[in-house]
Design an enzyme around this catalytic site. Structure first.
Site, PDB file in Angstrom:
ATOM      1  N   GLU A 139      -0.363   4.287   4.108  1.00  0.00           N
ATOM      2  CA  GLU A 139      -1.248   4.162   5.271  1.00  0.00           C
ATOM      3  C   GLU A 139      -1.212   2.749   5.824  1.00  0.00           C
ATOM      4  OE1 GLU A 139      -4.752   7.463   4.408  1.00  0.00           O
ATOM      5  OE2 GLU A 139      -4.895   5.472   3.506  1.00  0.00           O
ATOM      6  N   GLU A 140      -1.272   1.773   4.947  1.00  0.00           N
ATOM      7  CA  GLU A 140      -1.245   0.378   5.382  1.00  0.00           C
ATOM      8  C   GLU A 140       0.051   0.071   6.135  1.00  0.00           C
ATOM      9  OE1 GLU A 140      -1.820  -4.113   3.464  1.00  0.00           O
ATOM     10  OE2 GLU A 140      -1.749  -2.358   2.154  1.00  0.00           O
ATOM     11  N   GLY A 141       1.167   0.546   5.609  1.00  0.00           N
ATOM     12  CA  GLY A 141       2.451   0.294   6.262  1.00  0.00           C
ATOM     13  C   GLY A 141       2.580   0.996   7.594  1.00  0.00           C
ATOM     14  N   ARG A 161      -7.049  -1.953  -4.680  1.00  0.00           N
ATOM     15  CA  ARG A 161      -6.241  -0.996  -5.451  1.00  0.00           C
ATOM     16  C   ARG A 161      -6.080  -1.505  -6.891  1.00  0.00           C
ATOM     17  NH1 ARG A 161      -1.509  -1.173  -1.374  1.00  0.00           N
ATOM     18  NH2 ARG A 161      -2.684  -0.672   0.506  1.00  0.00           N
TER      19      ARG A 161
END
Length: 501
Positions: free
Chosen positions: A167-169, A129
């Site tokens: 999304e990662e979380g 990112r």
């Protein structure tokens, strides 16, 4: 002759009944066993391309699904040598080449006949990112080389992508609750069921470039940008989740060093309160200010070399780390930090990745009180560099140097950032694995993707049973004709013999 035919019919009828009995036994009592032969496992590969390193996870699940989601297990985890793929910005081909040893390992595990149908993904997180923010062209080149390397293997490669922070979380939250069986559980009735009256847990993640908090709040979520919806195993979940970019440990500690440099009376020497007393190293201005998370001074001198000296002062260390955050929330608003909305934390939480490692080295992941954790960390932070090297002789030099800063950063993030307190601290469980499965976002990612993988088994069982009955009917018809003909011949031969006498 008539008697002969009657005997033949009787004998052939008895034989046919016997064959029918055997056929019914095989087809009725053993269809599940036959179907099981066709119920094979499926495999999936997920690359976790983090900011500091990459790992490949090999997952397996049965072809039939439970309420639309596969029951997934981890087969193997392979750590890729070298740094994260974002570090290959100036050598994109190196990013692709770094993945090959782990892909070779996966090909030895997955059956050859199933490799071409094995879905394979690469998910990049905060490191990419940041690279995309810094130089989108270089980020695309890295992805192109990664895709080129994976595509050379006989797998169903479905692309490389940068996960959003949400999304990662949320995928990390799915992993935690799946492993704890709060989403689905194998019951005494020998079937998978959604457990009743079971509270889901929150997830706390700390990577190199970002940190995530995800949980099911007890109040309505006021900011739609921080909410995410999932349907898993037939149940709906509405979660709060947020990811803070540049608050991962590597980037936060780099920001800390830059802040100390800018506050230092001497522009060539930095006194670091979180480094052990007696520690010393040289750092170039170019390395210190090479991240978009770190704001460079107005007149940077990239060629300049700075001397960093540890002072081992836990009080100053804590104060310096707190300055990295903005804890004010504004009027009539609950927040985490930097003005980001967050409802009050609720329930039990699993803390993993950097949060676990920062406290584990001091044996502080066993449910100790916050007071004991504070005392233990402060004692460690007053130790000299010579002493900590003797106490932890096998620990990596960089990790040992950052241990004090990392520990205090963990406390600051959880207590003042996410608003845990002395009471709710005991609701945080620091873990690396559950049931020998790594806790992170990749398993949740794979679980979510199984919603898009069709279930094979029911159709295969129907086709299997239909073909069995057709084959059995044809076989019985042929056997009936042959047995009738055979018995007729034998009977007629005997009858001719009697008549000749």
């Amino acid at each position: 002759m008539q008697m002969c035919l009657l005997r033949a019919v009787g004998w052939s009828s008895a034989a046919v009944l016997g064959v029918l009995a055997v056929a019914i036994f095989l087809l009725v009592l053993h269809p599940a066993k036959d179907a099981a032969l066709f119920t094979r496992s499926k495999y999936g590969l997920v690359f976790d391309a983090g900011s500091t390193h990459t790992a490949l996870y090999i997952y397996r699940w049965p072809a039939d699904k439970e309420n639309g989601t596969g029951i997934v297990s981890q087969v193997e985890a392979c750590t890729v040598s070298g740094p994260g793929i974002s570090s290959y910005a100036d050598n994109p081909a190196g990013a692709g080449a770094s993945l090959k040893p782990c892909l070779d390992k996966a090909m030895k595990i997955i059956p050859a006949e199933q490799q071409r149908e094995t879905p394979t993904y690469l998910g990049a997180t905060a490191g990419m990112r940041l690279l995309r923010e810094q130089n989108s062209t270089k980020a695309e080149q890295v992805f192109a080389e990664v895709a080129k390397a994976i595509s050379k293997y006989p797998v169903d490669f479905r692309g490389a992508q940068i996960l959003t922070g949400n999304e990662e979380g949320s995928f990390g939250w799915i992993t935690v609750n799946y492993l704890l069986e709060t989403l689905v559980k194998y019951s005494f009735a020998e079937k998978w069921e959604h457990p009743r009256d079971t509270e889901v847990l929150g997830a706390l993640d700390l990577g190199g470039a970002s940190t995530q908090i995800t949980f099911q709040p007890g109040v309505p979520i006021e900011d739609k940008n921080t909410s995410v919806f999932f349907r898993l195993y037939g149940t709906n979940y509405l979660l709060y989740t947020h990811s803070y970019l540049c608050y991962g440990q590597t980037q936060a500690l780099k920001r800390l060093l830059a802040a100390l440099h800018q506050d230092s009376p001497s522009h060539q020497q930095i006194l670091h309160p979180c480094y052990p007393k007696g520690y010393q190293e040289n750092v170039s201005m170019a390395d210190l200010y090479n991240s978009p998370c770190v704001h460079a001074p107005s007149t940077p001198k990239p060629a300049q070399v700075l001397t960093v000296m540890g002072t081992g002062d836990p009080t100053v260390c804590t104060t310096s780390i707190q300055k990295l955050f903005n804890f004010s929330c504004g009027a009539n608003r609950t927040c985490g930090f930097d003005g980001v909305y967050q409802p009050p934390v609720r329930g039990q939480f699993f803390a993993f990745s950097g949060l676990y490692h920062n406290l584990h080295f001091l044996n502080l992941t066993g449910g100790q009180s916050l007071s004991l954790v504070n005392v233990t960390i402060r004692q460690f932070c007053t130790s000299s560099w010579e002493k900590v090297q003797k106490e932890f002789p096998t620990m990596n030099r960089t990790h040992l140097r950052d241990a004090c800063a990392g520990s205090f950063y963990t406390l600051t993030l959880l207590l003042q950032g996410y608003k845990f307190n002395h009471t709710t601290w005991l609701n945080i469980h620091f873990v690396r694995q559950v049931a020998n499965i790594d806790v992170g976002w990749t398993l949740g990612y794979m679980l979510n993707l199984t919603n898009m993988i069709p279930s094979e088994t029911p159709q295969m069982v129907i086709e299997l049973q239909r073909s069995n009955w057709i084959a059995a009917t044809v076989l019985l018809a042929i056997m009936l004709i042959l047995i009738f003909c055979l018995l007729t011949v034998i009977c007629c031969q005997k009858n001719s013999g009697y008549e000749s006498l």
